[in-house]
Motif scaffolding. Sequence first.
Motif, PDB file in Angstrom:
ATOM      1  N   VAL A 119     -23.982   3.521   1.668  1.00  0.00           N
ATOM      2  CA  VAL A 119     -23.321   3.366   0.606  1.00  0.00           C
ATOM      3  C   VAL A 119     -21.991   4.294   1.203  1.00  0.00           C
ATOM      4  O   VAL A 119     -22.045   5.387   1.451  1.00  0.00           O
ATOM      5  N   ARG A 120     -20.810   3.486   1.142  1.00  0.00           N
ATOM      6  CA  ARG A 120     -19.627   4.184   1.516  1.00  0.00           C
ATOM      7  C   ARG A 120     -18.493   4.034   0.732  1.00  0.00           C
ATOM      8  O   ARG A 120     -18.196   2.978   0.149  1.00  0.00           O
ATOM      9  N   LYS A 121     -17.931   5.021   0.237  1.00  0.00           N
ATOM     10  CA  LYS A 121     -16.606   4.934  -0.776  1.00  0.00           C
ATOM     11  C   LYS A 121     -15.492   5.866  -0.119  1.00  0.00           C
ATOM     12  O   LYS A 121     -15.177   7.056  -0.092  1.00  0.00           O
ATOM     13  N   PRO A 122     -14.723   4.930   0.773  1.00  0.00           N
ATOM     14  CA  PRO A 122     -13.664   5.354   1.495  1.00  0.00           C
ATOM     15  C   PRO A 122     -12.337   6.046   0.323  1.00  0.00           C
ATOM     16  O   PRO A 122     -12.278   5.933  -0.445  1.00  0.00           O
ATOM     17  N   LYS A 123     -11.638   6.945   1.289  1.00  0.00           N
ATOM     18  CA  LYS A 123     -10.763   7.861   0.501  1.00  0.00           C
ATOM     19  C   LYS A 123      -9.676   6.882  -0.011  1.00  0.00           C
ATOM     20  O   LYS A 123      -9.102   7.172  -1.184  1.00  0.00           O
ATOM     21  N   ALA A 124      -9.383   5.943   0.693  1.00  0.00           N
ATOM     22  CA  ALA A 124      -8.620   4.856   0.190  1.00  0.00           C
ATOM     23  C   ALA A 124      -8.784   3.988  -1.011  1.00  0.00           C
ATOM     24  O   ALA A 124      -7.966   3.369  -1.394  1.00  0.00           O
ATOM     25  N   SER A 125      -9.809   4.241  -1.257  1.00  0.00           N
ATOM     26  CA  SER A 125     -10.426   3.417  -2.460  1.00  0.00           C
ATOM     27  C   SER A 125     -10.284   4.245  -3.797  1.00  0.00           C
ATOM     28  O   SER A 125     -10.743   5.593  -3.673  1.00  0.00           O
ATOM     29  N   ARG A 126      -9.613   3.674  -4.609  1.00  0.00           N
ATOM     30  CA  ARG A 126      -9.161   4.682  -5.861  1.00  0.00           C
ATOM     31  C   ARG A 126     -10.190   5.081  -6.533  1.00  0.00           C
ATOM     32  O   ARG A 126     -11.184   4.399  -6.815  1.00  0.00           O
ATOM     33  N   ASP A 127     -10.205   6.219  -6.966  1.00  0.00           N
ATOM     34  CA  ASP A 127     -11.459   6.954  -7.625  1.00  0.00           C
ATOM     35  C   ASP A 127     -11.738   6.230  -8.842  1.00  0.00           C
ATOM     36  O   ASP A 127     -12.944   6.000  -8.985  1.00  0.00           O
ATOM     37  N   ARG A 128     -11.042   5.576  -9.486  1.00  0.00           N
ATOM     38  CA  ARG A 128     -11.340   4.772 -10.761  1.00  0.00           C
ATOM     39  C   ARG A 128     -12.155   3.658 -10.666  1.00  0.00           C
ATOM     40  O   ARG A 128     -12.613   3.104 -11.449  1.00  0.00           O
ATOM     41  N   SER A 129     -11.907   3.147  -9.461  1.00  0.00           N
ATOM     42  CA  SER A 129     -12.486   1.798  -8.924  1.00  0.00           C
ATOM     43  C   SER A 129     -13.732   1.890  -8.715  1.00  0.00           C
ATOM     44  O   SER A 129     -14.471   2.651  -8.240  1.00  0.00           O
ATOM     45  N   PRO A 130     -14.738   1.004  -9.382  1.00  0.00           N
ATOM     46  CA  PRO A 130     -16.044   1.043  -9.298  1.00  0.00           C
ATOM     47  C   PRO A 130     -16.628   0.435  -8.035  1.00  0.00           C
ATOM     48  O   PRO A 130     -17.899   0.254  -7.654  1.00  0.00           O
ATOM     49  N   TYR A 190      -1.202   5.621   0.629  1.00  0.00           N
ATOM     50  CA  TYR A 190      -1.729   4.385   1.600  1.00  0.00           C
ATOM     51  C   TYR A 190      -0.952   3.346   1.963  1.00  0.00           C
ATOM     52  O   TYR A 190      -0.767   2.612   2.840  1.00  0.00           O
ATOM     53  N   VAL A 191      -0.165   2.748   0.646  1.00  0.00           N
ATOM     54  CA  VAL A 191       0.797   1.542   0.789  1.00  0.00           C
ATOM     55  C   VAL A 191       1.928   2.033   1.526  1.00  0.00           C
ATOM     56  O   VAL A 191       2.534   1.324   2.273  1.00  0.00           O
ATOM     57  N   GLN A 192       2.324   3.478   1.584  1.00  0.00           N
ATOM     58  CA  GLN A 192       3.703   3.639   2.322  1.00  0.00           C
ATOM     59  C   GLN A 192       3.179   3.896   3.713  1.00  0.00           C
ATOM     60  O   GLN A 192       3.706   3.514   4.658  1.00  0.00           O
ATOM     61  N   ARG A 193       2.049   4.417   3.924  1.00  0.00           N
ATOM     62  CA  ARG A 193       1.453   4.429   5.231  1.00  0.00           C
ATOM     63  C   ARG A 193       1.241   3.017   5.879  1.00  0.00           C
ATOM     64  O   ARG A 193       1.561   2.886   7.261  1.00  0.00           O
ATOM     65  N   ALA A 194       0.677   2.208   5.279  1.00  0.00           N
ATOM     66  CA  ALA A 194       0.471   0.695   5.872  1.00  0.00           C
ATOM     67  C   ALA A 194       1.768   0.129   6.025  1.00  0.00           C
ATOM     68  O   ALA A 194       1.814  -0.536   7.108  1.00  0.00           O
ATOM     69  N   LYS A 195       2.842   0.353   5.245  1.00  0.00           N
ATOM     70  CA  LYS A 195       3.935   0.038   5.607  1.00  0.00           C
ATOM     71  C   LYS A 195       4.726   0.298   7.040  1.00  0.00           C
ATOM     72  O   LYS A 195       5.238  -0.387   8.040  1.00  0.00           O
ATOM     73  N   ALA A 196       4.454   1.640   7.032  1.00  0.00           N
ATOM     74  CA  ALA A 196       5.238   2.416   8.302  1.00  0.00           C
ATOM     75  C   ALA A 196       4.210   1.939   9.630  1.00  0.00           C
ATOM     76  O   ALA A 196       4.827   1.999  10.734  1.00  0.00           O
ATOM     77  N   GLU A 197       2.917   1.548   9.299  1.00  0.00           N
ATOM     78  CA  GLU A 197       2.172   1.447  10.660  1.00  0.00           C
ATOM     79  C   GLU A 197       2.027   0.024  10.769  1.00  0.00           C
ATOM     80  O   GLU A 197       1.159  -0.217  11.769  1.00  0.00           O
ATOM     81  N   GLY A 198       2.272  -0.767  10.199  1.00  0.00           N
ATOM     82  CA  GLY A 198       2.287  -2.509  10.336  1.00  0.00           C
ATOM     83  C   GLY A 198       1.186  -2.905   9.810  1.00  0.00           C
ATOM     84  O   GLY A 198       0.919  -4.196  10.034  1.00  0.00           O
ATOM     85  N   TYR A 199       0.561  -2.314   8.848  1.00  0.00           N
ATOM     86  CA  TYR A 199      -0.627  -3.152   8.285  1.00  0.00           C
ATOM     87  C   TYR A 199      -0.173  -3.842   7.030  1.00  0.00           C
ATOM     88  O   TYR A 199       0.556  -3.353   6.299  1.00  0.00           O
ATOM     89  N   ARG A 200      -1.086  -5.057   6.722  1.00  0.00           N
ATOM     90  CA  ARG A 200      -0.529  -5.811   5.796  1.00  0.00           C
ATOM     91  C   ARG A 200      -0.935  -5.123   4.254  1.00  0.00           C
ATOM     92  O   ARG A 200      -0.453  -5.791   3.201  1.00  0.00           O
ATOM     93  N   ALA A 201      -1.834  -4.132   4.382  1.00  0.00           N
ATOM     94  CA  ALA A 201      -2.240  -3.720   2.952  1.00  0.00           C
ATOM     95  C   ALA A 201      -3.236  -2.466   3.214  1.00  0.00           C
ATOM     96  O   ALA A 201      -3.354  -2.356   4.340  1.00  0.00           O
ATOM     97  N   ARG A 202      -2.985  -1.625   2.146  1.00  0.00           N
ATOM     98  CA  ARG A 202      -3.551  -0.560   2.205  1.00  0.00           C
ATOM     99  C   ARG A 202      -5.036  -0.429   2.542  1.00  0.00           C
ATOM    100  O   ARG A 202      -5.724   0.430   2.731  1.00  0.00           O
ATOM    101  N   ALA A 203      -5.607  -1.812   2.325  1.00  0.00           N
ATOM    102  CA  ALA A 203      -7.278  -1.884   2.528  1.00  0.00           C
ATOM    103  C   ALA A 203      -7.568  -1.605   3.705  1.00  0.00           C
ATOM    104  O   ALA A 203      -8.656  -1.357   4.335  1.00  0.00           O
ATOM    105  N   ALA A 204      -6.426  -1.505   4.845  1.00  0.00           N
ATOM    106  CA  ALA A 204      -6.768  -1.307   6.347  1.00  0.00           C
ATOM    107  C   ALA A 204      -7.497   0.232   6.365  1.00  0.00           C
ATOM    108  O   ALA A 204      -8.351   0.063   7.418  1.00  0.00           O
TER     109      ALA A 204
END
Length: 205
Positions: A183-194, A19-33
């Motif tokens: 409640v939503r848990k997007p795929k871009a949210s790391r699995d280990r994150s609460p 997601y970090v790599q994709r954000a850079k490629a697509e012009g987003y400032r963070a993977r959180a997009a």
Amino acid sequence: MKRTKTSKAWMMEHVNDAYVQRAKAEGYRARAAYKLLEIDDRDHLLRPGMTVVDLGAAPGSWSQVAVKRCAGGRVFALDLLAIEPITGVDFIQGDFSEDRVLDELTAGLGGSRVDVVLSDMAPNMSGIELTDQARSIHLAELALDFAVNHLREGGAFVVKVFQGAGFMEFREEARQHFRTLAVRKPKASRDRSPEVYLLGTGFKG
């Protein structure tokens, strides 16, 4: 030494993150997009012409998404930290719980209500679990209070919350203000994150 190893491991994971790599490629400032994009693709919150407020906006990736998906609308971003300007985003720097910041936003809104309130805020982590959880819930409560006071009837609210002490109570509090709460848990949210995202739709007003 342990902290150094942990920091290096985090950096390696971050650099190699898809997601970090994709954000850079697509012009987003963070993977959180991609968290917001996935939620919106599923739940269709953002539409052209809408007025959106992005709380805790830095570095601006959620505001970037909002501007693209709400063409012809208005996006207001607030954060304690400065962000680089984004075309189409009205940025206010400061603590949104302070009267000065709220007055500036209210003036910008010109009396109109907000269609969607977004909050991806998280506290500065101390490493003390109970303290960090309490701070997280406090930020979520501030965001909910803001939404309750500024959303139009039928509006939507997305807020990041960490699962733990106070989570169920906060979820029940939020449920009272919306016709549906998911409640939503997007795929871009790391699995280990609460972290999870609460999505309220159909604000009761």
